[in-house]
Enzyme design. Structure first.
Site, PDB file in Angstrom:
ATOM      1  N   ASP A 187       0.812  -1.216   0.000  1.00  0.00           N
ATOM      2  CA  ASP A 187       0.000   0.000   0.000  1.00  0.00           C
ATOM      3  C   ASP A 187       0.846   1.268   0.000  1.00  0.00           C
ATOM      4  O   ASP A 187       0.602   2.179  -0.794  1.00  0.00           O
ATOM      5  CB  ASP A 187      -0.930  -0.019   1.219  1.00  0.00           C
ATOM      6  CG  ASP A 187      -1.781   1.238   1.307  1.00  0.00           C
ATOM      7  OD1 ASP A 187      -2.938   1.204   0.876  1.00  0.00           O
ATOM      8  OD2 ASP A 187      -1.270   2.261   1.825  1.00  0.00           O
ATOM      9  N   VAL A 217      -5.238   2.539  -0.144  1.00  0.00           N
ATOM     10  CA  VAL A 217      -5.266   1.834  -1.429  1.00  0.00           C
ATOM     11  C   VAL A 217      -5.799   0.420  -1.245  1.00  0.00           C
ATOM     12  O   VAL A 217      -6.596  -0.079  -2.050  1.00  0.00           O
ATOM     13  CB  VAL A 217      -3.871   1.826  -2.078  1.00  0.00           C
ATOM     14  CG1 VAL A 217      -3.896   1.001  -3.368  1.00  0.00           C
ATOM     15  CG2 VAL A 217      -3.403   3.239  -2.377  1.00  0.00           C
ATOM     16  N   ASP A 218      -5.370  -0.255  -0.174  1.00  0.00           N
ATOM     17  CA  ASP A 218      -5.896  -1.585   0.116  1.00  0.00           C
ATOM     18  C   ASP A 218      -7.402  -1.537   0.339  1.00  0.00           C
ATOM     19  O   ASP A 218      -8.138  -2.421  -0.110  1.00  0.00           O
ATOM     20  CB  ASP A 218      -5.215  -2.172   1.361  1.00  0.00           C
ATOM     21  CG  ASP A 218      -3.845  -2.757   1.058  1.00  0.00           C
ATOM     22  OD1 ASP A 218      -3.544  -2.990  -0.125  1.00  0.00           O
ATOM     23  OD2 ASP A 218      -3.077  -2.986   2.006  1.00  0.00           O
ATOM     24  N   VAL A 219      -7.867  -0.523   1.058  1.00  0.00           N
ATOM     25  CA  VAL A 219      -9.305  -0.389   1.309  1.00  0.00           C
ATOM     26  C   VAL A 219     -10.052  -0.164  -0.008  1.00  0.00           C
ATOM     27  O   VAL A 219     -11.087  -0.801  -0.268  1.00  0.00           O
ATOM     28  CB  VAL A 219      -9.578   0.752   2.299  1.00  0.00           C
ATOM     29  CG1 VAL A 219     -11.075   1.011   2.431  1.00  0.00           C
ATOM     30  CG2 VAL A 219      -8.985   0.420   3.672  1.00  0.00           C
ATOM     31  N   GLY A 257     -10.174  -3.383  -1.957  1.00  0.00           N
ATOM     32  CA  GLY A 257     -11.157  -4.297  -1.391  1.00  0.00           C
ATOM     33  C   GLY A 257     -12.576  -3.921  -1.766  1.00  0.00           C
ATOM     34  O   GLY A 257     -13.405  -4.789  -2.070  1.00  0.00           O
TER      35      GLY A 257
END
Length: 406
Positions: free
Chosen positions: A150, A178-180, A183
């Site tokens: 991220d 970015v990960d959120v 997802g």
């Protein structure tokens, strides 16, 4: 429905009957799987024996031996440990995939293919499978073989270049944004693919690149550059194209004013006791306020320092001006809004007694999202899954464990 799938309060669930095989770890994939679980999917989390998801070790803080990071993204799942280096474990994974509707994974390029668990292999066995891969950069990218983290993606994507004080260093977000985003995008894509499969029976391969997700998250900033070719700047807590839309210092602390249109600016000037500002040609429209940003701020900043933040919050709210306190995390999690909306849930946990989690953010009137299971202990449901999903006997499970497959 799986025999082990919970039936929340007897209410229908939007994804009831959907089984998700979650081979992902850390945040983007697990977050997507958790959201699908919140909506009623039966989520089976596959983890490495003895170690599990990397985020289990990201502590302190922890509760009952489970890291807070891991707890944040793994509710509504069951955990099975599989040593995918062992052929019997790979066979179990293959059989679980054949019984699943969705598979999520974030292995390095080629790793699952080498294990006989790639999309081509599994879709040949189960054409209806929706197979979602999370990668750093995506197939065909010149960077496809780089690991995706991220922080590195925030840097590369341009997000950090527009975050932070104008004269300070580029700054990352306070969460792995970015990960959120990845997802969330994956959750949308998975449900679209399930809808497509429901019409014709055909699954598909979804690829979610972290860098692509970050670029999509640039929204208006990317659009502005594509329209006028000018490099976006950092504005700190201010807005590039809306003024005044930023943090201001009151007598005692900082707070935020978010004037989104000209009528709100008129209301702001009246609340300040300076209605003449709204008639000033330099400030009467948002384009004019952008052009004369510094002149306007030189008038607003000393005015806001005359009262406390609490006084401004009350006065401006009554005037219809968007305004907010700059809360700490403890402040917002103890706010009346959180209680009224049920946004913190305390649920039983096998080792911690109970844990508090941020609740699902979506409110569905007919098929509510709920927390039916706490984040599982490592391998907590291995025996149950093998027995209930695949029909293994206790003796067969014991032999797999002795052989090092589990």
């Amino acid at each position: 429905m799986s025999p082990a799938e919970p039936q929340a309060s007897g209410q229908p669930r939007a994804l009831q009957g959907v089984t998700v095989l979650d081979l992902s770890r850390v945040l983007a994939g697990p977050y997507c799987a958790m959201l699908l679980g919140d909506l009623g999917a039966n989520v089976i989390k596959v983890e490495r024996p003895g170690r599990g998801d990397d985020s289990r070790a990201w502590a302190p803080p922890s509760a009952g031996g489970e890291s807070a990071y891991y707890l944040s993204a793994n509710r509504n799942k069951r955990s099975i440990t599989l040593n995918l280096k062992h052929p019997a474990a790979r066979d179990i994974c293959r059989r679980l995939a054949q019984r699943s509707d969705v598979l999520l994974e974030n292995f390095k390029f080629g790793d699952l293919e080498a294990l006989g668990l790639g999309y081509a292999e599994l879709s040949a066995l189960h054409p209806g499978l929706v197979y979602c891969s999370f990668t750093g950069y995506g197939a065909g990218s010149p960077y496809q073989d780089r690991p995706g983290y991220d922080f590195a993606i925030q840097a590369m994507s341009g997000l950090m270049s527009i975050t932070g004080a104008p004269d300070g260093e580029p700054m990352k977000f306070g969460v792995a944004i970015v990960d959120v985003l990845a997802g969330l995008y994956a959750g949308i894509a998975v449900q679209a693919a399930l809808r497509h499969r429901d019409r014709g029976g055909q699954g598909q391969h979804i690829e979610i690149s972290l860098l692509d997700s970050a670029l999509a998250g640039l929204v208006n900033v990317a659009s502005s550059y594509l329209v006028d070719g000018q490099e976006p700047l950092r504005y700190g807590n201010a807005h590039a194209t809306v003024v005044p839309y930023q943090a201001f210092a009151a007598r005692d602390r900082w707070f935020v004013v978010a004037v989104g249109n000209d009528s709100q600016f008129v209301a702001l000037t009246r609340a300040l006791g300076q209605p003449e500002l709204a008639a000033d040609v330099r400030f009467a429209t948002n384009p004019a306020r952008i052009e004369h940003r510094q002149q306007l701020l030189s008038l607003l900043e000393p005015a806001f320092r005359q009262r406390t933040a609490g006084e401004w919050l009350e006065l401006l709210s009554a005037a219809g001006v968007p305004v907010a306190p700059i809360n700490t995390v403890p402040a917002i999690l103890n706010d009346a809004h959180v209680a009224a909306r049920g946004m913190v849930a305390e649920i039983p946990h096998p080792s911690a007694g109970s844990v508090k989690l941020v609740a699902p953010p979506f409110k569905l009137s007919a098929t509510p999202a709920t927390i039916d299971r706490p984040p599982p202990l490592l391998g907590e449901h291995t025996d149950d899954i093998l027995r209930d999903e695949l029909g293994f006997s206790a003796a067969e499970i014991a032999e797999l464990r002795r052989a090092g497959a589990l």
